[in-house]
Design an enzyme around this catalytic site. Structure first.
Site, PDB file in Angstrom:
ATOM      1  N   GLY A 100       2.621  -6.832  -4.875  1.00  0.00           N
ATOM      2  CA  GLY A 100       1.389  -7.580  -5.153  1.00  0.00           C
ATOM      3  C   GLY A 100       0.701  -7.029  -6.391  1.00  0.00           C
ATOM      4  O   GLY A 100       0.179  -7.785  -7.212  1.00  0.00           O
ATOM      5  N   SER A 174     -11.073  -6.027  -4.229  1.00  0.00           N
ATOM      6  CA  SER A 174      -9.663  -5.856  -4.567  1.00  0.00           C
ATOM      7  C   SER A 174      -9.513  -5.263  -5.961  1.00  0.00           C
ATOM      8  O   SER A 174      -9.942  -5.854  -6.954  1.00  0.00           O
ATOM      9  CB  SER A 174      -8.945  -7.210  -4.509  1.00  0.00           C
ATOM     10  OG  SER A 174      -7.723  -7.127  -5.210  1.00  0.00           O
ATOM     11  N   ASP A 321      -4.522   1.317   2.217  1.00  0.00           N
ATOM     12  CA  ASP A 321      -3.074   1.517   2.382  1.00  0.00           C
ATOM     13  C   ASP A 321      -2.757   2.585   3.428  1.00  0.00           C
ATOM     14  O   ASP A 321      -1.622   2.682   3.895  1.00  0.00           O
ATOM     15  CB  ASP A 321      -2.436   1.917   1.048  1.00  0.00           C
ATOM     16  CG  ASP A 321      -2.482   0.773   0.037  1.00  0.00           C
ATOM     17  OD1 ASP A 321      -2.662  -0.386   0.456  1.00  0.00           O
ATOM     18  OD2 ASP A 321      -2.334   1.046  -1.167  1.00  0.00           O
TER      19      ASP A 321
HETATM   20  C1  S3P Z   1      -3.678  -1.568  -5.445  1.00  0.00           C
HETATM   21  C2  S3P Z   1      -4.798  -1.999  -4.821  1.00  0.00           C
HETATM   22  C3  S3P Z   1      -4.896  -2.182  -3.361  1.00  0.00           C
HETATM   23  C4  S3P Z   1      -3.724  -1.574  -2.600  1.00  0.00           C
HETATM   24  C5  S3P Z   1      -2.418  -1.769  -3.296  1.00  0.00           C
HETATM   25  C6  S3P Z   1      -2.459  -1.197  -4.705  1.00  0.00           C
HETATM   26  C7  S3P Z   1      -3.691  -1.410  -6.914  1.00  0.00           C
HETATM   27  O1  S3P Z   1      -4.969  -3.551  -3.108  1.00  0.00           O
HETATM   28  O2  S3P Z   1      -3.664  -2.094  -1.297  1.00  0.00           O
HETATM   29  O3  S3P Z   1      -1.368  -1.114  -2.582  1.00  0.00           O
HETATM   30  O4  S3P Z   1      -2.805  -0.711  -7.445  1.00  0.00           O
HETATM   31  O5  S3P Z   1      -4.604  -1.959  -7.554  1.00  0.00           O
HETATM   32  P1  S3P Z   1      -6.315  -4.383  -3.345  1.00  0.00           P
HETATM   33  O6  S3P Z   1      -6.092  -5.289  -4.469  1.00  0.00           O
HETATM   34  O7  S3P Z   1      -6.546  -5.068  -2.051  1.00  0.00           O
HETATM   35  O8  S3P Z   1      -7.415  -3.417  -3.700  1.00  0.00           O
END
Ligand code: S3P
Length: 450
Positions: A100, A174, A321
């Site tokens: 993601g 996020s 996480d």
């Molecule tokens: C991340 C942000 C978090 C986390 C993901 C990594 C990042 O998600 O859960 O594993 O590297 O920006 P969110 O977008 O929900 O903050």
């Protein structure tokens, strides 16, 4: 398909390093490629997620050379030949795998390029919500078609264009959304501002600063002026506290244990896990030995009989996480642990509320599921079970830790997924299982000789 077979441990006395931070490695690959010269990245995480981002930047024109690697996985030390913001159109769709972070950050970057591109991912990533980035990027002027079988999901067809700056009030806390908007803002004309509903990890802001790009923070608002060119630099990626979290919980829940995790990232937007384990009764000593850019230090933890706790709403984005393994700690603690305000867990690599609840119940724990979290009545003895990771790396690792405290054997199936964030986890697990006959501390170096 590989599995982990885990039995209970009696002691844990160890010192080791965990691999590089996943969030920071993604950002290093992206900014290194945008910089105006050659960047050196040390302790890059050679996990599938970060390698996909590194290869994406290669597909956009930024070559890299490998200076050292973790055998069987990929580069840990590399130079990236930055393109001074001038990326080239990819000749094929870009594979973001399971990540993601990779997809959302790349979408932000690609929204402002003068070419079209396509991002796709695996089945899990293709079911995760992308409207949270296509909405602000659309407001900036990019056109992004979500081509997935599920509405608002990947593949993403990105028609890059000249972007207008916006002020965007994020509906969810996020860091991925914040980072996508900031990366798009780097290519917009004028000042783009993103306002968070709560503090989220600030690696993008810190990495931009390390590359000479200024951002302006005012409370929960972060602003970036478009048109800045990242300046090539050397960057050292700290160990990933989210990977360390598995061993921290194992040590915390075992009275008499002592564990030292060295050279790990202790950025305050990521360390709520330490406060939670401290509240539960573990004894922690944090030593900061480098605090420019990303703070790095050692974390020493001594185990204790844990007690349950309540996770505060403001802590949730900081430890999102770590919640699967915190839930395991809660099952091993005496009393009740309440985790609410964590609906975001339902849109991670799996629905982590349901997977954690079902797997904990399969091992004998008493758990209540809520729409936005779970409540664990700790202290019931855990027993071995066959646990499916459902292809989710953090579920596989969290339940390997649960197995270290369960009667009989715990089998975690479908464990290849740990390579998305923690190459070498199986090696560390094996070392901990094998050191049960000697009470002496063992030292497990990681970086070069995993
Ligand atoms: C991340 C942000 C978090 C986390 C993901 C990594 C990042 O998600 O859960 O594993 O590297 O920006 P969110 O977008 O929900 O903050």
């Amino acid at each position: 398909m590989s599995d982990f077979r885990v039995t209970a441990i009696r002691s844990l006395h160890a010192e080791f390093c965990v691999p590089g931070d996943k969030s920071i490695s993604h950002r290093a690959a992206i900014l290194g490629a945008l910089a105006n010269g050659v960047c050196t990245i040390r302790n890059f995480l050679p996990s599938e997620d970060c390698l996909n981002t590194l290869y994406a930047m290669q597909a956009l024109g930024a070559r890299h050379d490998v200076l050292a690697e973790l055998t069987g996985y990929g580069p840990t030390h590399l130079v990236i030949y930055g393109q001074a913001r001038r990326l080239c159109p990819p000749s094929v769709p870009i594979d973001c795998g399971n990540s993601g972070t990779g997809m959302r950050l790349l979408a932000g970057l690609l929204a402002g390029q003068p070419f079209d591109s396509e991002l796709f991912g695996d089945a899990s990533l293709s079911s995760r919500p992308m409207g949270r980035i296509t909405t602000p990027l659309g407001e900036m002027g990019a056109r992004i078609d979500t081509r997935g079988a599920r509405p608002g999901c990947a593949p993403l067809l990105i028609h890059g264009s000249h972007l207008a700056p916006i002020t965007y009030q994020m509906p969810v806390a996020s860091a991925q959304v914040k980072s996508a908007v900031l990366l798009a803002g780097l290519f917009a004309s004028g000042r783009t501002t993103v306002v968070q509903p709560a503090t989220t990890r600030d690696h993008t802001e810190r990495m931009l600063a390390a590359f000479g790009v200024s951002t302006h923070q005012d409370g929960l608002a972060i602003a970036i002026d478009g048109g800045q060119t990242p300046q090539a630099c050397e960057f050292h990626v700290p160990g990933d506290i989210s990977s360390a979290a598995f061993w921290l919980v194992a040590a915390a829940a075992l009275p008499g244990s002592r564990l030292l995790i060295k050279d790990v990232g202790i950025n305050p937007t990521r360390t709520a896990i330490l406060q939670v384990l401290g509240r539960m009764g573990a004894h922690l000593i944090e030593t900061v030995h480098h605090s420019d850019g990303e703070p790095i230090g050692h974390i020493e933890i001594h185990g204790a009989a844990l007690t349950g706790t309540t996770i505060l709403p403001a802590e949730v984005p900081n430890l999102i996480d770590e919640i699967p393994v915190i839930a395991v700690a809660a099952a091993l603690a005496c009393g009740r642990t309440v985790i609410r305000n964590a609906r975001e867990l339902r849109v991670k690599e799996t629905d982590r509320i349901t997977t954690v609840v079902n797997n904990l119940r399969a091992m004998g724990a008493e758990v209540i599921e809520f729409e936005d979290g779970l409540e664990i009545q700790g202290g019931r003895p855990l027993h071995g079970a066959t646990i499916d990771s459902f292809g989710d790396h953090r579920i596989a690792m969290a339940f390997a830790i649960a197995g270290l405290f369960a009667a009989g054997e715990t089998v975690i199936s479908n464990t290849e997924c740990v390579n998305t964030s923690y190459p070498g986890f199986a090696h560390h697990l094996q070392a901990i299982l094998e050191h049960q006959s000697t009470p002496d501390a063992f030292i497990l170096p990681t970086r070069s000789n995993l």
